[in-house]
Design a protein around this motif. Structure first.
Motif, PDB file in Angstrom:
ATOM      1  N   THR A 266       0.788  -1.166  -0.132  1.00  0.00           N
ATOM      2  CA  THR A 266      -0.059   0.067   0.038  1.00  0.00           C
ATOM      3  C   THR A 266       0.843   1.312   0.092  1.00  0.00           C
ATOM      4  N   ALA A 267       2.264   1.204   0.053  1.00  0.00           N
ATOM      5  CA  ALA A 267       3.167   2.247  -0.123  1.00  0.00           C
ATOM      6  C   ALA A 267       2.678   3.109  -1.367  1.00  0.00           C
ATOM      7  N   SER A 268       2.643   4.260  -1.243  1.00  0.00           N
ATOM      8  CA  SER A 268       2.444   5.248  -2.424  1.00  0.00           C
ATOM      9  C   SER A 268       3.584   5.888  -3.059  1.00  0.00           C
ATOM     10  N   GLY A 269       3.475   6.291  -4.157  1.00  0.00           N
ATOM     11  CA  GLY A 269       4.690   6.569  -4.932  1.00  0.00           C
ATOM     12  C   GLY A 269       5.018   5.595  -6.072  1.00  0.00           C
ATOM     13  N   VAL A 270       5.398   6.193  -7.207  1.00  0.00           N
ATOM     14  CA  VAL A 270       5.799   5.472  -8.225  1.00  0.00           C
ATOM     15  C   VAL A 270       7.353   6.031  -8.729  1.00  0.00           C
ATOM     16  N   VAL A 271       8.064   5.038  -9.332  1.00  0.00           N
ATOM     17  CA  VAL A 271       9.305   5.335 -10.171  1.00  0.00           C
ATOM     18  C   VAL A 271       9.306   4.862 -11.158  1.00  0.00           C
ATOM     19  N   SER A 272      10.591   5.307 -12.083  1.00  0.00           N
ATOM     20  CA  SER A 272      10.887   4.765 -13.429  1.00  0.00           C
ATOM     21  C   SER A 272      12.140   3.931 -13.111  1.00  0.00           C
ATOM     22  N   LEU A 273      12.537   2.737 -13.358  1.00  0.00           N
ATOM     23  CA  LEU A 273      13.805   1.961 -13.182  1.00  0.00           C
ATOM     24  C   LEU A 273      14.714   2.475 -14.133  1.00  0.00           C
ATOM     25  N   SER A 274      14.309   3.204 -15.075  1.00  0.00           N
ATOM     26  CA  SER A 274      15.509   3.650 -16.289  1.00  0.00           C
ATOM     27  C   SER A 274      16.399   4.622 -15.580  1.00  0.00           C
ATOM     28  N   ARG A 275      16.114   5.055 -14.468  1.00  0.00           N
ATOM     29  CA  ARG A 275      16.884   6.074 -13.748  1.00  0.00           C
ATOM     30  C   ARG A 275      18.128   4.910 -13.109  1.00  0.00           C
ATOM     31  N   LEU A 276      17.886   3.953 -12.788  1.00  0.00           N
ATOM     32  CA  LEU A 276      18.442   3.003 -12.204  1.00  0.00           C
ATOM     33  C   LEU A 276      19.419   1.997 -12.687  1.00  0.00           C
ATOM     34  N   ILE A 277      18.546   1.384 -13.837  1.00  0.00           N
ATOM     35  CA  ILE A 277      19.193   0.511 -14.788  1.00  0.00           C
ATOM     36  C   ILE A 277      19.380   0.599 -16.225  1.00  0.00           C
ATOM     37  N   ASP A 278      20.372   0.801 -16.650  1.00  0.00           N
ATOM     38  CA  ASP A 278      20.752   0.932 -18.175  1.00  0.00           C
ATOM     39  C   ASP A 278      21.210  -0.222 -18.821  1.00  0.00           C
ATOM     40  N   LEU A 279      20.380  -0.967 -19.758  1.00  0.00           N
ATOM     41  CA  LEU A 279      20.825  -2.231 -20.382  1.00  0.00           C
ATOM     42  C   LEU A 279      21.355  -1.790 -21.813  1.00  0.00           C
ATOM     43  N   GLY A 280      21.649  -0.639 -21.987  1.00  0.00           N
ATOM     44  CA  GLY A 280      22.321  -0.354 -23.095  1.00  0.00           C
ATOM     45  C   GLY A 280      21.938  -0.707 -24.505  1.00  0.00           C
ATOM     46  N   PRO A 281      22.838  -1.335 -25.317  1.00  0.00           N
ATOM     47  CA  PRO A 281      22.457  -1.831 -26.552  1.00  0.00           C
ATOM     48  C   PRO A 281      21.408  -2.961 -26.571  1.00  0.00           C
ATOM     49  N   PHE A 282      21.312  -3.500 -25.442  1.00  0.00           N
ATOM     50  CA  PHE A 282      20.040  -4.504 -25.249  1.00  0.00           C
ATOM     51  C   PHE A 282      18.728  -4.038 -24.926  1.00  0.00           C
ATOM     52  N   SER A 283      18.390  -2.551 -24.723  1.00  0.00           N
ATOM     53  CA  SER A 283      17.481  -2.016 -24.084  1.00  0.00           C
ATOM     54  C   SER A 283      16.287  -2.000 -25.406  1.00  0.00           C
ATOM     55  N   PRO A 340      24.602  11.627 -11.540  1.00  0.00           N
ATOM     56  CA  PRO A 340      24.777  12.158 -12.731  1.00  0.00           C
ATOM     57  C   PRO A 340      23.974  12.074 -13.591  1.00  0.00           C
ATOM     58  N   VAL A 341      23.742  13.187 -14.732  1.00  0.00           N
ATOM     59  CA  VAL A 341      22.997  12.995 -15.963  1.00  0.00           C
ATOM     60  C   VAL A 341      23.435  11.860 -16.751  1.00  0.00           C
ATOM     61  N   GLY A 342      22.590  10.900 -17.057  1.00  0.00           N
ATOM     62  CA  GLY A 342      22.731   9.455 -17.748  1.00  0.00           C
ATOM     63  C   GLY A 342      23.248   8.754 -16.978  1.00  0.00           C
ATOM     64  N   GLY A 343      23.666   8.590 -15.685  1.00  0.00           N
ATOM     65  CA  GLY A 343      24.085   7.856 -14.591  1.00  0.00           C
ATOM     66  C   GLY A 343      23.313   6.808 -14.273  1.00  0.00           C
ATOM     67  N   SER A 344      23.735   5.588 -13.875  1.00  0.00           N
ATOM     68  CA  SER A 344      22.868   4.452 -13.201  1.00  0.00           C
ATOM     69  C   SER A 344      23.802   3.656 -12.129  1.00  0.00           C
ATOM     70  N   TRP A 345      22.842   2.990 -11.562  1.00  0.00           N
ATOM     71  CA  TRP A 345      23.829   1.843 -10.628  1.00  0.00           C
ATOM     72  C   TRP A 345      24.208   0.832 -11.430  1.00  0.00           C
ATOM     73  N   PHE A 346      23.482   0.353 -12.192  1.00  0.00           N
ATOM     74  CA  PHE A 346      23.811  -1.080 -13.116  1.00  0.00           C
ATOM     75  C   PHE A 346      23.657  -0.535 -14.731  1.00  0.00           C
ATOM     76  N   ALA A 347      24.865  -0.917 -15.233  1.00  0.00           N
ATOM     77  CA  ALA A 347      24.801  -0.554 -16.502  1.00  0.00           C
ATOM     78  C   ALA A 347      25.391  -1.663 -17.702  1.00  0.00           C
ATOM     79  N   VAL A 348      24.927  -1.778 -18.748  1.00  0.00           N
ATOM     80  CA  VAL A 348      25.660  -2.635 -19.909  1.00  0.00           C
ATOM     81  C   VAL A 348      26.038  -1.730 -21.050  1.00  0.00           C
ATOM     82  N   GLY A 349      27.208  -1.935 -21.530  1.00  0.00           N
ATOM     83  CA  GLY A 349      27.616  -1.012 -22.711  1.00  0.00           C
ATOM     84  C   GLY A 349      29.109  -1.493 -22.955  1.00  0.00           C
ATOM     85  N   MET A 350      29.507  -0.346 -24.015  1.00  0.00           N
ATOM     86  CA  MET A 350      30.959  -0.665 -24.392  1.00  0.00           C
ATOM     87  C   MET A 350      31.886   0.015 -23.715  1.00  0.00           C
TER      88      MET A 350
END
Length: 558
Positions: A266-283, A340-350
């Motif tokens: 019942t906790a209120s509030g919603v978030v977008s995980l795109s701020r946290l997880i970046d799957l890079g080329p597989f997105s 930071p802008v474009g930053g995330s906790w988990f990322a996949v990339g080159m």
């Protein structure tokens, strides 16, 4: 009658063939010569193009050493190094919606996943100069042959996945329940064993994303679509539970995730995980496709990251009784800022992909057990924690190793007082005021202020072998001037302000207070370490995980 002169010419008609044959033969030789030169030109061009293709592939296979790799291929083919007249690294996007000539883009000199090169070579004319001379044409500019210019572009599929955070220690239920519960907007009652179970379980983020799509009734969508959706904490944790079951996690971890899901239903509030997880080329892949790259994260880290995201941008307050010696009670005030802008906790990339912790502020109001002079001492500790960053510098497809440059967070810690408005204004760094330590009516009021910083201006380089990555163990980057005891350093820097209403000299009051504070340096250090660990940052260090690599080899794309 036929005139006599005509008879003469008729008798000599065979002799007219000789000059005609000479002319035809000369023309045939000219065409043959031209054919030889044209054939030689096209052969030279094809050989040079083949060399350019091989050089581009070699460079794309090792973008961080693109020029050296290209030159090696060029010289191996028998051409001098000056044949390479242009080399540009960049990124290549295989997006059909983008015109072919625009799919290669240069990222401002930074290595990417593609290399575009240009070769120039002069091929000599075998008969051309002689023919031009015989026909009276100028041979200027052709004496050294005809210049051939070719281009080639190659891209490689070289990806790495990584995350940044801090391992949690001493996971008794008090502080994590108070802290995570405040961020999630729920009351938690997990035990120390529940947290230990979560810390030993792993969750695949691709399976987690698919489970989340099912929770949201999203069909025929990409990973990017799912992670960009606005989701409640309850749904996120429910998806984490499904992913944990799918990966065969231990039953205790699944049970703990079920408890968290129920507590946040019942906790209120919603978030977008795109701020946290970046799957890079597989997105952009369909949610039913499972990319072949490591994306398994610690279940407790995922819970913490979700909690941080839920509580970001607002002031969170909690209290806990931790049973630490000399500490009667603890009140926490937390403000989690943006990465930071474009930053995330988990990322996949080159190569050059980065992950970041979030800017964070913590105010710890402690009640310390005093003595016969000061029955109760208050201590306000303010922590300003900047973002820590980990950036992939190089990955090797030959041995599976990865080099990461880490910049641990700058940490400022104060004994001082900070208001709520200052805590939430992330654009301005607070200037803590002296905090009241002791206030005894008719005796004394003592306030104090101190400051110590942990900083590291240089990157710390970490090397991960293929075995390190397979074992899933983090590596830690420490600041060079890391202080063993922050609290002892603070107390050593403490400046006291005494309003003395008693007969005791101010120096004596200060000495008595310092003795009380010295006794709790170790417990307070433990508290600081655990609090920062819950925030995903370390006390003067940063933990980095490399979860997997993928190398598909370089291919020509233009």
């Amino acid at each position: 009658m036929v005139p006599a002169i005509a008879l003469v010419f008729l008798r000599q008609r065979r002799g007219a063939i000789a000059p005609l044959a000479a002319i035809v033969f000369t023309v045939m030789i000219g065409f043959a010569a031209i054919s030889v030169d044209v054939g030689s030109f096209y052969l030279a061009r094809r050989t040079l193009q083949t060399t350019a293709d091989l050089a581009a592939i070699a460079a794309a296979n090792d973008v961080s050493r693109a020029r050296a790799a290209a030159l090696s291929a060029i010289t191996a083919a028998g051409y001098p190094t000056e044949t390479l007249t242009g080399l540009e690294t960049g990124t290549y996007s295989a997006d059909k919606a983008i015109p072919i000539d625009r799919r290669f883009a240069s990222p401002g000199g930074q290595p990417g996943n593609a290399v575009r090169i240009e070769l120039r070579w002069r091929t000599p004319l075998i008969f051309g100069n002689a023919l031009l001379f015989l026909t009276g044409q100028s041979t200027d500019g052709l004496r050294d042959g005809v210049e051939i210019a070719v281009k080639a572009t190659a891209t490689s599929s070289r990806f790495v996945s990584l995350s940044i955070g801090s391992r949690l220690a001493d996971l008794d239920g008090g502080l994590p329940n108070a802290f995570l519960g405040a961020l999630l907007g729920a009351k938690l009652s997990l035990s120390a064993m529940d947290y230990e179970a979560l810390a030993t379980a792993n969750i695949d983020l691709f399976s987690f994303s698919k489970a989340l799509a099912s929770q949201l009734n999203l069909n025929a969508v990409s990973y990017k679509d799912v992670l960009a959706a606005n989701v409640t904490a309850g749904r996120l944790l429910d998806a984490a539970t499904s992913a944990a079951r799918a990966s065969g996690s231990n039953s205790a971890a699944v049970a703990a995730l079920v408890t968290l899901t129920n507590a946040t239903a019942t906790a209120s509030g919603v978030v977008s995980l795109s701020r946290l997880i970046d799957l890079g080329p597989f997105s952009n892949l369909p949610i039913d496709d499972r990319p072949l790259i490591g994306a398994r994260v610690n279940a407790l880290d995922l819970v913490r990251a979700v909690a941080e995201l839920m509580g970001g941008g607002r002031l969170v307050k909690a209290s806990a009784n931790l049973g630490l010696p000399g500490i009667a009670s603890v009140s926490l005030t937390i403000a989690v800022g943006e990465r930071p802008v474009g930053g995330s906790w988990f990322a996949v990339g080159m190569e050059t992909v980065s992950v970041h912790t979030a800017q964070t502020r913590v105010l710890l109001d402690l009640s310390l057990v005093g003595d016969s002079t000061f029955a109760l001492v208050n201590l306000s500790l303010y922590l300003e924690v900047a973002s820590a960053t980990a950036t992939v510098q190089r990955m090797s497809c030959s041995d599976g190793s990865v080099q990461v440059a880490v910049r641990p967070a700058v940490i400022d810690i104060w004994i001082g007082s900070v208001g709520d408005a200052e805590m939430t204004n992330m654009q301005v760094r607070p200037a803590p005021k002296p905090a009241t330590l002791v206030n005894i009516p008719l005796l004394a009021r003592i306030s104090g202020r101190a400051h110590v910083a942990i900083s590291n201006m240089d990157d710390v380089r970490l090397g991960f072998s293929a075995k390190d990555i397979a074992d899933g163990q983090p590596k830690v980057a420490k600041t060079r001037d890391f202080l063993t005891s922050l609290t002892a350093s603070l107390i050593g820097d403490l400046k006291l302000y005494v309003d003395n209403f008693s007969l005791l000299p101010a120096e004596v009051l200060g000495t008595l207070l310092s003795k009380i504070l010295v006794k709790v340096t170790a417990p307070i250090d433990t508290l600081l370490y655990r609090t920062l660990g819950l925030l995903g940052v370390g006390l003067g260090n940063a933990d980095v995980w490399v979860h997997g690599t993928r190398c598909d080899g370089a291919v020509l794309v233009g």
